[in-house]
Design an enzyme around this catalytic site. Structure first.
Site, short mmCIF file in Angstrom:
data_model
loop_
_atom_site.label_atom_id
_atom_site.label_comp_id
_atom_site.label_asym_id
_atom_site.label_seq_id
_atom_site.Cartn_x
_atom_site.Cartn_y
_atom_site.Cartn_z
N LYS A 57 18.06 2.02 -13.08
CA LYS A 57 16.86 2.84 -13.30
C LYS A 57 16.83 3.95 -12.24
CE LYS A 57 14.36 1.78 -9.61
NZ LYS A 57 13.24 1.91 -8.79
N HIS A 111 15.48 -4.23 -12.57
CA HIS A 111 15.75 -5.52 -11.95
C HIS A 111 14.51 -6.42 -11.88
CE1 HIS A 111 14.36 -3.44 -8.30
NE2 HIS A 111 14.02 -4.62 -7.87
N LYS A 130 13.54 -11.04 -12.35
CA LYS A 130 12.76 -11.86 -11.40
C LYS A 130 12.10 -13.03 -12.13
CE LYS A 130 11.83 -8.21 -8.06
NZ LYS A 130 12.55 -8.77 -6.92
N GLU A 154 4.65 -1.24 -0.94
CA GLU A 154 5.85 -1.42 -0.08
C GLU A 154 5.55 -0.91 1.31
OE1 GLU A 154 9.89 -0.80 -2.30
OE2 GLU A 154 8.57 0.86 -2.81
N ASP A 208 9.91 6.56 -9.99
CA ASP A 208 10.69 5.49 -9.35
C ASP A 208 10.15 4.10 -9.68
OD1 ASP A 208 12.81 4.68 -7.55
OD2 ASP A 208 11.22 4.10 -6.14
N HIS A 251 9.31 -0.27 -13.77
CA HIS A 251 8.79 -1.60 -13.42
C HIS A 251 7.35 -1.81 -13.92
CE1 HIS A 251 12.32 -1.63 -11.05
NE2 HIS A 251 11.84 -1.07 -9.96
N LYS A 285 4.84 3.76 -0.83
CA LYS A 285 5.67 3.43 0.34
C LYS A 285 4.86 3.63 1.60
CE LYS A 285 10.18 4.08 -1.67
NZ LYS A 285 10.45 2.67 -1.96
#
Ligand code: NAP
Length: 447
Positions: free
Chosen positions: A128, A158, A162, A196, A215, A220, A306
């Site tokens: 991605k 990803h 999970k 994050e 992103d 996600h 972030k």
């Protein structure tokens, strides 16, 4: 056989090789791993660079080749792959594109020109984000489709590898306590939080072109949202599940500019690879509404960023208050929390009477800690790479999902909200407090 383009990169070193090594240790992978990078180093130096030991049996499978992918013409690794493939009697080839998007086309052309797709199955894995917007995603898909069929294209998100993301369907569709309350009858709002602590680090060049929405949200958040919001599929097959997820993406209402919060952490413009005048968002909070009967009136709040005070990924379903004459002090709404990172688990918050006189309540939690019960959790990349080997596409993003999520995100990004600065280490709830307070709600802060 695995062929990794971008073998000296961060992703290969941190995620791919450790995952493939684990699969090798479990006896699931025993074919050569061809590692392609542009650094002029020997195989021994490469093995050291990626943190492996020459004496490990896994290291014997690694073959490093130096090639500049922008100017390669019949590179050395082509002959080697063909020879090794036959000698090892490998069943197929997994091409892993762990490279910047601008290299996708040259590599596709190279695979085509070198006739690497003969013999066994041939599957390709993309990271991605798939494209930068709908137009570039379509262009990329067109290029890939000249050599790979959709059934052989694996687009990684990803998060789908999970455990607790996969567990969403099990939680909903095998437990009547959850499934019965999974609608606007009981749920007041849903919060998808992906905070994050880390800064952009060495990924400034990539990140500055992407930003938090491309992103994290386009992939996600949209995957989590569609898994949470989808209708029960007719059957639990990949096709039926994807059909239902796409219905959710199609039912998303365009986001109002007043429901978009964008932020950038102070000092971001000085990061390596970042434009010193950049207005790229490193934080976003958004309010989505789904136009269907199940979710009418239930906002889905998405938040990610972030340089925040905490690293955590979770989904919180905030329940409506009970209509009752019983007035208790300190009553709070019930919350079902699905914790994806760092501590996986599920919890339910409810009001409990404080011992003593009167009806004062105190919120308490019933908590399922995943790690406490199951300690053999494979890492997401291990799960996903194994799925590619097995030819199972259920944990990957389909082309139709890519199309519908980009359509929605392109519209959202065209609304060009103002990017506000925030201090590093700020709490995500504080930066985006107003988005919820104007709806008389609060971000969940219980985990
Ligand atoms: N890192 C992550 O956690 C992460 C997460 C999600 C998605 N992704 C995606 O995964 C892909 C790889 O990311 P990354 O973080 O690993 O990037 P990276 O650290 O910049 O690595 C890129 C790799 O491509 C190689 N490369 C660049 N130009 C080349 C050329 N002309 N010829 C041959 N090789 C060349 C680099 O070689 P050098 O080492 O010589 O520069 C390096 O091996 C990107 O598409 C990214 O968006 C990464």
């Amino acid at each position: 056989m695995i062929i990794i383009f971008g073998a000296t990169g961060d992703l290969t070193k941190r995620k791919l090789l450790p995952a493939i090594n684990n699969l090798h240790k479990k006896g699931l992978i025993d074919c050569p791993v061809i590692c392609i990078g542009r650094r002029d180093i020997s195989n021994t130096e490469y093995i050291k660079l990626v943190g492996l030991k020459s004496s490990d049996s896994f290291s014997k499978l690694i073959h490093y080749f130096k090639t500049d992918l922008t100017e390669s013409n019949n590179p050395l690794f082509v002959k080697f792959i063909k020879k090794e493939f036959k000698e090892h009697k490998c069943k197929g080839k997994l091409f892993y594109f762990a490279i910047p998007q601008k290299l996708f086309k040259p590599v596709i052309d190279l695979i085509k020109a070198s006739k690497l797709l003969s013999g066994g199955w041939n599957r390709v894995v993309f990271e991605k984000p798939f494209g930068y917007d709908l137009v570039t995603a379509k262009e990329l898909n067109k290029q890939v489709s000249t050599i790979f069929k959709e059934k052989d294209i694996y687009r990684i998100d990803h998060f789908l590898g999970k455990e607790l993301v996969q567990n969403i369907q099990v939680l909903r569709f095998t437990n009547s306590i959850f499934e019965q309350m999974w609608s606007n009858e009981f749920i007041d709002n849903v919060q998808v939080i992906m905070d994050e602590k880390v800064l952009v680090g060495s990924r400034g060049g990539y990140y500055d072109n992407a930003g938090a929405v491309r992103d994290m949200v386009q992939n996600h958040a949209m995957q989590i949202l569609s898994l949470i919001a989808m209708e029960p599929p007719k059957r639990m097959t990949n096709e039926e599940i994807i059909k239902e997820k796409i219905k959710v993406l199609k039912a998303l209402k365009p986001v109002k500019p007043s429901d978009i919060v964008l932020g950038q952490y102070k000092g971001y413009r000085g990061e390596r690879g970042v434009d010193p005048h950049s207005d790229t968002e490193t934080f976003t909070a958004l309010k989505f509404n789904i136009n269907n009967d199940r979710w009418k009136g239930v906002p889905f709040y998405i938040r990610t960023g972030k340089a925040l005070s905490k690293s955590l990924t979770e989904v919180n379903l905030v329940l409506k208050r009970v209509k009752s004459d019983l007035i208790c002090k300190n009553e709070v709404p019930n919350i079902i929390s699905i914790r994806i990172k760092p501590e996986e688990g599920v919890s339910i918050r409810f009001n409990n009477k404080l011992p003593g006189h009167g009806l004062e309540t105190s919120p308490v939690k019933m908590d399922f800690c995943h790690r406490c019960l199951f300690d053999n959790n494979p890492e997401a990349y291990e799960v996903l790479i194994h799925e590619v080997f097995m030819g199972n596409k259920g944990l990957f993003t389909s082309w139709d999902e890519v199309v519908h999520s980009w359509k929605f995100i392109d519209d959202l990004l065209s609304k060009n909200g103002k990017v506000r600065k925030y201090e590093r280490g700020s709490s995500g709830s504080m930066i985006a407090r107003k988005l919820l307070s104007k709806d008389r709600r609060e971000w969940v802060e219980i985990n």
